[in-house]
Design a protein around this motif. Sequence first.
Motif, short mmCIF file in Angstrom:
data_model
loop_
_atom_site.label_atom_id
_atom_site.label_comp_id
_atom_site.label_asym_id
_atom_site.label_seq_id
_atom_site.Cartn_x
_atom_site.Cartn_y
_atom_site.Cartn_z
N THR A 1 0.89 -1.08 0.13
CA THR A 1 -0.02 0.00 -0.03
C THR A 1 1.04 1.27 -0.05
OG1 THR A 1 -1.94 -1.27 1.25
CG2 THR A 1 -1.79 1.29 1.11
N GLU A 2 1.96 1.17 0.79
CA GLU A 2 2.85 2.31 0.81
C GLU A 2 3.74 2.31 -0.49
OE1 GLU A 2 6.37 4.41 3.54
OE2 GLU A 2 5.38 2.37 4.05
N LEU A 3 4.14 1.40 -0.92
CA LEU A 3 4.78 1.46 -2.29
C LEU A 3 4.00 1.95 -3.49
CD1 LEU A 3 6.88 -1.86 -2.18
CD2 LEU A 3 7.98 0.46 -1.87
N PHE A 4 2.81 1.60 -3.52
CA PHE A 4 1.89 1.94 -4.68
C PHE A 4 1.69 3.50 -4.52
CE2 PHE A 4 0.44 -2.44 -5.12
CZ PHE A 4 0.67 -2.56 -6.65
N ALA A 5 1.40 3.82 -3.20
CA ALA A 5 1.10 5.19 -2.89
C ALA A 5 2.11 6.11 -3.23
CB ALA A 5 0.42 5.46 -1.51
N ARG A 6 3.33 5.68 -2.75
CA ARG A 6 4.52 6.72 -3.08
C ARG A 6 4.89 6.62 -4.25
NH1 ARG A 6 5.91 10.21 -0.17
NH2 ARG A 6 8.36 9.76 0.21
N ALA A 7 4.74 5.57 -5.19
CA ALA A 7 5.02 5.60 -6.66
C ALA A 7 4.08 6.26 -7.50
CB ALA A 7 5.15 4.07 -7.08
N GLY A 8 2.75 6.73 -6.86
CA GLY A 8 1.71 7.19 -7.51
C GLY A 8 0.93 6.07 -8.56
N ALA A 9 0.92 4.75 -8.01
CA ALA A 9 0.36 3.86 -8.87
C ALA A 9 -1.21 3.60 -8.37
CB ALA A 9 0.93 2.58 -8.83
N PRO B 1 -3.57 5.33 -4.94
CA PRO B 1 -3.44 6.09 -3.55
C PRO B 1 -3.84 4.93 -2.28
CG PRO B 1 -5.56 6.49 -5.00
CD PRO B 1 -4.70 5.79 -5.74
N ASP B 2 -4.65 4.15 -2.53
CA ASP B 2 -4.82 3.21 -1.34
C ASP B 2 -5.15 1.75 -1.63
OD1 ASP B 2 -5.75 2.08 1.19
OD2 ASP B 2 -7.42 3.54 1.61
N TYR B 3 -4.22 1.04 -1.98
CA TYR B 3 -4.29 -0.36 -2.27
C TYR B 3 -4.90 -1.23 -1.34
CZ TYR B 3 -2.58 -5.32 -2.96
OH TYR B 3 -2.94 -6.44 -3.11
N ALA B 4 -4.75 -1.07 -0.11
CA ALA B 4 -5.72 -1.80 0.87
C ALA B 4 -7.11 -1.71 0.79
CB ALA B 4 -4.91 -1.46 2.12
N ALA B 5 -7.63 -0.57 0.00
CA ALA B 5 -9.01 -0.57 0.06
C ALA B 5 -9.48 -1.03 -1.12
CB ALA B 5 -9.24 0.89 0.21
N LEU B 6 -8.86 -1.53 -1.87
CA LEU B 6 -9.23 -2.09 -3.12
C LEU B 6 -10.16 -3.51 -2.97
CD1 LEU B 6 -6.28 -1.28 -5.80
CD2 LEU B 6 -8.51 -0.02 -5.46
N PRO B 7 -11.18 -3.63 -3.59
CA PRO B 7 -11.65 -5.06 -3.68
C PRO B 7 -10.87 -6.15 -4.15
CG PRO B 7 -13.19 -3.48 -4.90
CD PRO B 7 -11.70 -2.88 -4.58
N GLU B 8 -11.03 -7.43 -3.84
CA GLU B 8 -10.01 -8.22 -4.35
C GLU B 8 -9.62 -8.20 -5.99
OE1 GLU B 8 -7.55 -11.92 -4.25
OE2 GLU B 8 -7.97 -10.21 -2.89
N GLU B 9 -10.73 -8.18 -6.63
CA GLU B 9 -10.43 -8.32 -8.07
C GLU B 9 -9.67 -7.26 -8.60
OE1 GLU B 9 -10.98 -10.81 -9.72
OE2 GLU B 9 -11.63 -12.01 -8.24
N GLU B 10 -9.96 -5.93 -8.19
CA GLU B 10 -9.05 -4.80 -8.69
C GLU B 10 -7.73 -4.96 -7.97
OE1 GLU B 10 -10.92 -0.86 -7.74
OE2 GLU B 10 -12.87 -1.77 -8.06
#
Length: 953
Positions: A441-449, A451-460
């Motif tokens: 979640t932090e890596l995705f957010a810091r890379a701008g990929a 904003p909140d990976y942990a909040a995504l549904p499983e398929e996303e």
Amino acid sequence: MAKQTLAARAARSTATSAPDKDAPLKEDIRLLGRLLGQVLRDQEGEAVFQVVETIRQTAVRFRRESDAQSGTELNRLLKKLTRDQTISVVRAFSYFSHLANIAEDQHHNRRRRAHLLAGSAPQQGSIAYALSRLDDAGVPGASVRSFFREALISPVLTAHPTEVQRKSILDAEREIARLLAERDLPLTPRESARNTQLLHACIATLWQTRMLRYTRLTVADEIDNALSYYRITFLRELPALYDDIENEIAAQFPQRHAGELELPAFVQMGSWIGGDRDGNPNVNAGTMRHALERQSATIFDFYLDEVHALGAELSVSTLLVGASPELLALAEASTDASDHRADEPYRRALIGLYSRLAATARSLGAAHVLRKEVGTAPPYAEPAEFTRDLQILVDSLKSHHGAMLIKPRLATLRRATEIFGFHLATLDMRQSSDVHERVLTELFARAGACPDYAALPEEEKLTLLREELAKPRLLYSPWLGYSAETESELEILRAGREIRQRYGERAIRNYIISHTESVSDLLEVLLLQKETGLLHLGWDGAQGGAARMELMVIPLFETIPDLRCAADIMQRYMALPEVRRMIAARGDLQEVMLGYSDSNKDGGFLTSNWELYKAETRLVGLFEGAGVKLRLFHGRGGTVGRGGGPSYEAILAQPAGTVNGQIRLTEQGEIIASKFSNPEIGRRNLELLVAATLEASLMPHPGQGRQGRRIAGFEAVMDALSENAYRAYRHLVYDTPGFTDYFFAATPIAEIAELNIGSRPASRKASRRIEDLRAIPWGFSWGQCRLLLPGWYGFGSAVDAWLQEDADPKEQKKRLGMLRAMFKEWPFFATLLSNMDMVLAKSDLAVASRYAELVPDRKLRNSIFKRMVDEHERTVACLALITGSRERLAANPLLARSIKNRFAYLDPLNHLQVELIKRHRASVAAGSQTDERVRRGIHLSINGIAAGLRNTG
């Protein structure tokens, strides 16, 4: 008695005139008890000795004669002890439990040797027995040899907070075991007296050695403790076991045209110590590096000692016998140029090997080499180079009349290099899935990929993870700042890559994901491997390019819901094309780990075992359909409630197709000491593991005919029983208001958490929730208060409810007949009941009632304890109905006698523990300063009870 030979003792114990096979055991226990009494007199004085002896005699009468008056007297004696007397009594009874364990282990060795000396038929659990069974079943020798070529059997040592023995204590006890074994040899009167004196001295050393640690054990301490078992057992006994297996196969399945059978390194050691960071903040990249440095130093110490000894032994002269050109070339390349050894090429070659080994050890971090090498030499690039050099010596001796010189040491050393390499044991990495999610979640957010990976549904999540895996660029940037957790997790993976490069690929090859609940949990670790250079998907533009996953991603399914979803998660995971390519690149092999401890804490004994069985069965079908070989990793603990019990029976009770030559299983806590602190016992346990895997893999299983339908009927009954048991267990543990308060008051869980017996906290989170408590101290606590609830609760309710479902007495009788048939015909159910029988034999409601008195709320205490008593009585009654025996352990009289004999010495420990806990908690509640002697007494009693019960954690 000490002057009698083993043969004489064995003959006496098997003669019809003296049928008591346990007589030597009783004599050993009496001897050790007498010496302990002498030490007590010498160290503590006659008055303390008399107090201990009076308590002992009273406890024995109370336990063995069911004398109620003795029980009252025992309580009176214990309550009037001073604090100092209490400590002495606790220590005395604790050490007696330890000494009784040593005597029992020695007796097991004695009885096994007696069978061998008498030429008895192979015993169950031996390689000879397994091969005979296979031969009788029509399994050809080619299948047996194929099994060993493809098999992997791996005991994995783990460090958990139930190992209550200090290494100093274990060292002293090993010497006592050695001296006790010596007494089976023919000794002169002087030798016998000397032996007794040394035993006396060892027991005095025990008495004067601090039993407990005053500082918490570090991960480095745990690593060193585990390595001691390699020096004691694994380094020599494991290679020797290979020799025995080869000899047994050659005898049972002789080959007509092939040469000598030589087994590959199919038994390999594993470890979690230093790499398992799930719930342990003390494990990091540094502990991983330290673990491999210490492991490597241990194996190099062994290699260097053996090569040095070989140099002294192989004094072969070319003036008397020839040598191969390869051996002569190895001697010429040696750093040794002494004229005194000009005609001794083996010695010269070994001096050169020693120099290269020493250089290799230093290059891999060895701080010092005990013996200085002659000259300088280049280090070995890999273990295979060292093995090839040793093979040159072997081949030369074989071809020049020296074959008899190979077996004593050279063959064992060469075999050891294949088993242990330069890394000793494969270090597994383990972390919880929620940590991986936070890091990404932090890596995705810091890379701008994202904003909140942990909040995504499983398929996303899956879509994002797969897209990122397909890209050659990284999310991580050295120019950005990250949290300490993220930096630590990435550094651990980078350390894993460095360790593989330094010590070889076998040093670290598995990554286990605790709390696997979804496919994304698996892909997250793949992406973290990519971020740290451990995963390659062929980013060279080639369609379907080379895929390489350096660490196998292994899901750990722990809770009941996770076990039920395991096959579906693996089906979706392996269906992903990029994943399937990586599995193919690893030889179409995928490992899955199953958690016994947490599934039991989650759903109870019966449901845990049944859901594990069903998960395994579904996984087998899935993997067969996918063309992938399944390797199961069994996360078994010491207690039956955590998947413990005899390993041999447990493996044979596995569903058809689940073993198939591939198995890993954990060896945890104090079970490591009980299994491997004695070389002969350790060898036997390793043999049991191999024999069980061999039988489970190759023995014919029931097919689709009548027997298959019979098993299907049994499984339907188990479904119903499991549902009933699950309701009963969950209702007590999770749905009963106040149960948590009862547990924390009526067991020594809080005091166990204070003990310095492991580097890992007792709970995953700072809470009193049962859900957050680690399964190890959960089971350990129930053992201390002698209820052992995780090993039986819910069974009685399950059987009773199922039998009563139909009011028709004829139907009830029919159902009971079905349960009895399951016990007789189905290894899974028979093993389940056998393990539960052992737990019930170790439980004691009268003792448990004393612990219940620690619960301050009388209404809560009476309500919950009554429910547990009622369930215990139901379980005992239902077990008797099914097995036909009201006696505990009727099928294992040796264990039954052992338990009965040692209970008399456990009773005072339990009673004193309750009294000490009362005093301790009262002072805490009053805000007074804790009396350290009281705390020490509690912790000493925990040690003694654990030793007395043995498989407690």
